[in-house]
Design an enzyme around this catalytic site. Structure first.
Site, PDB file in Angstrom:
ATOM      1  N   ASP A   8       0.884  -1.150   0.000  1.00 35.94           N
ATOM      2  CA  ASP A   8       0.000   0.000   0.000  1.00 35.94           C
ATOM      3  C   ASP A   8       0.929   1.208   0.000  1.00 35.94           C
ATOM      4  OD1 ASP A   8      -2.356   1.578   0.230  1.00 35.94           O
ATOM      5  OD2 ASP A   8      -2.044   1.722   2.393  1.00 35.94           O
ATOM      6  N   ASP A  10       0.121   4.908   0.847  1.00 36.35           N
ATOM      7  CA  ASP A  10      -0.048   5.839   1.964  1.00 36.35           C
ATOM      8  C   ASP A  10      -0.075   5.093   3.293  1.00 36.35           C
ATOM      9  OD1 ASP A  10      -0.643   8.455   0.534  1.00 36.35           O
ATOM     10  OD2 ASP A  10      -2.066   7.086  -0.403  1.00 36.35           O
TER      11      ASP A  10
END
Length: 118
Positions: A8, A10
């Site tokens: 991922d 962020d």
């Protein structure tokens, strides 16, 4: 494809919450709403701009209409797109980790719900 690692973006590789906070604060002020703290915004991110904006409105007096939400989301996305990395930085060690994994021959990939122009 051989072995791969998916990340991922962020909150895993980069800390972008300060830029998100900056843009959301501007949109909230324009709408006559109070600014949320960085800590509050940190808890709102993860579900995308629309969900974050709805939650921010709920926390600051409630949602008046779906049109209000849509306009604020559009304003937020425009601000964010104009300069998305003023304050965003990789987390300590993130670049080194990616380099080590790449050097081991792993395929690296990013998954994100960040908007992109199509």
């Amino acid at each position: 494809m051989g072995r791969a690692v998916f990340f991922d973006l962020d909150g895993t590789l980069i800390n972008s919450v300060l830029d998100v906070h900056l843009c959301l604060s501007e949109v909230m002020e324009k709408a006559g709403r109070e600014r949320l703290s960085v800590e509050q915004v940190t808890h709102l991110v993860g579900g995308g701009a629309r969900i974050m904006t709805e939650k921010a409105l709920t926390m600051t007096g409630g949602v008046n209409s779906s049109q209000e939400v849509e306009e604020m989301v559009a304003d937020f996305l425009a601000l964010y797109a104009a300069d998305p990395v003023r304050l965003t930085k990789p987390f300590p060690g993130a670049i080194d980790l990616l380099d080590r994994l790449r050097d081991q021959g792993l395929t690296l990939a990013i998954c994100t719900n960040k908007p992109r122009a199509t």
